[in-house]
Design a protein around this motif. Structure first.
Motif, PDB file in Angstrom:
ATOM      1  N   UNK A 286      -0.851   5.003  -3.863  1.00 48.94           N
ATOM      2  CA  UNK A 286      -1.922   5.673  -3.143  1.00 48.94           C
ATOM      3  C   UNK A 286      -1.426   6.228  -1.817  1.00 48.94           C
ATOM      4  N   UNK A 287      -0.187   6.738  -1.823  1.00 50.09           N
ATOM      5  CA  UNK A 287       0.356   7.275  -0.578  1.00 50.09           C
ATOM      6  C   UNK A 287       0.620   6.187   0.435  1.00 50.09           C
ATOM      7  N   UNK A 288       0.995   4.988  -0.044  1.00 49.86           N
ATOM      8  CA  UNK A 288       1.247   3.879   0.869  1.00 49.86           C
ATOM      9  C   UNK A 288       2.583   4.075   1.593  1.00 49.86           C
ATOM     10  N   UNK A 289       2.709   3.477   2.773  1.00 52.72           N
ATOM     11  CA  UNK A 289       3.940   3.599   3.564  1.00 52.72           C
ATOM     12  C   UNK A 289       5.025   2.617   3.131  1.00 52.72           C
ATOM     13  N   UNK A 290       4.589   1.393   2.772  1.00 49.73           N
ATOM     14  CA  UNK A 290       5.539   0.309   2.473  1.00 49.73           C
ATOM     15  C   UNK A 290       6.404   0.697   1.276  1.00 49.73           C
ATOM     16  N   UNK A 291       7.716   0.740   1.480  1.00 50.55           N
ATOM     17  CA  UNK A 291       8.610   1.354   0.497  1.00 50.55           C
ATOM     18  C   UNK A 291       8.847   0.501  -0.744  1.00 50.55           C
ATOM     19  N   UNK A 292       8.520  -0.794  -0.651  1.00 53.00           N
ATOM     20  CA  UNK A 292       8.717  -1.622  -1.844  1.00 53.00           C
ATOM     21  C   UNK A 292       7.715  -1.296  -2.945  1.00 53.00           C
TER      22      UNK A 292
ATOM     23  N   UNK B 257       2.173  -2.556  -2.052  1.00 54.32           N
ATOM     24  CA  UNK B 257       1.085  -2.738  -1.078  1.00 54.32           C
ATOM     25  C   UNK B 257      -0.197  -3.198  -1.754  1.00 54.32           C
TER      26      UNK B 257
END
Lengths: 131, 131, 131
Positions: free
Chosen positions: B72-78, B81
């Protein structure tokens, strides 16, 4: 009862309090038991989640905002109904084991005070029960 | 402290641990008190829910996936989220009364370890406090 | 163990039980510790939230219904999968500190039994642990 005083600076914010909880456990001298955290507010919460990458906290707050929109034809005139639901979803208390004087948190876990209707002055109560 | 070791086999999974919690309570010899369950992971949770019809667990995981989409366009690269939010929504701890040496669970209640970012090896800590 | 018997009258309902919890704490004579609340049902929950404006409870139940629709192609034939998820989201237990014989609830906090699949007869168990 030990109490942590906090000040939030944003509408939504997760403030890490792990070190302050550890200090209270140290000071109690209790080596084995549980620590119980409680926040006496209805638009805040306590949760345990990752404290390594700050993007996790950012994403969590973003996801919650998408789930529970700030406005939605709510009846409550203060306009913070979304914050009340978030508070109950994450919960206003948390409990962590203490073993050999240490919190048994996992490598990536930190304890967070969650603000959902800031900025405000807030409290977090700490109760330590021996085994 | 008694600890349950688990291995999940799917991305999302609810693994029932009721019998293993009961065994730990039996072994403690404590007849009246509470049992506190804690998982030291940030993409897992502990919850109590129906253990009669496996469709309930299936539906619960489906509903959570619809609520908190995997991407969902999350920042956390793993890329996990969603799992972090689910963890805080269900919570990483649970507490159950013990009376006469028995968990006071209802007829349809079972204790579940919830995996939201598997497959992985996981731990569940058990603390038993006498009254 | 003290137990509160409840009867819900609606599909979704938040029933305040703060006074009944206070009475159980008074009766126990315990001045410092924690009170643990547990409901042995899989389509109900316990939460703490605002008890000043009844519109908050109304909005909370409305928001939960929007989040987790009553029907959604679920497998579980009883048709109450939504209620099971809501139960795990809010949680079937809650814990509150006791100090000087009083619950340390905040000014606006009340304790609620949450019904998500009523009307039904329900139970709420109370365990009081001294410090």
């Amino acid at each position: 009862m030990p109490t942590i005083s906090l000040e939030s600076h944003h509408k939504n914010e997760m403030i890490e309090v792990t070190d302050r909880v550890r200090q209270a456990v140290d000071k109690s001298g209790i080596k084995d038991g549980i620590v119980h955290l409680f926040t006496p507010h209805t638009t805040a919460a306590i949760t345990i989640n990752e404290n390594a990458d700050p993007d996790v906290v950012h994403d969590m707050l973003t996801i919650l905002d998408r789930l529970v929109p700030l406005s939605g034809g709510y009846r409550h005139l203060e306009g913070n109904s979304a914050a009340h639901v978030k508070s109950s979803m994450f919960g206003c208390s948390e409990t962590i084991p203490i073993e050999n004087g240490q919190l048994t948190l996992g490598t990536w876990q930190g304890v967070y005070f969650c603000e959902f209707d800031g900025p405000r002055k807030r409290q977090l109560q700490i109760r330590i029960l021996p085994l």
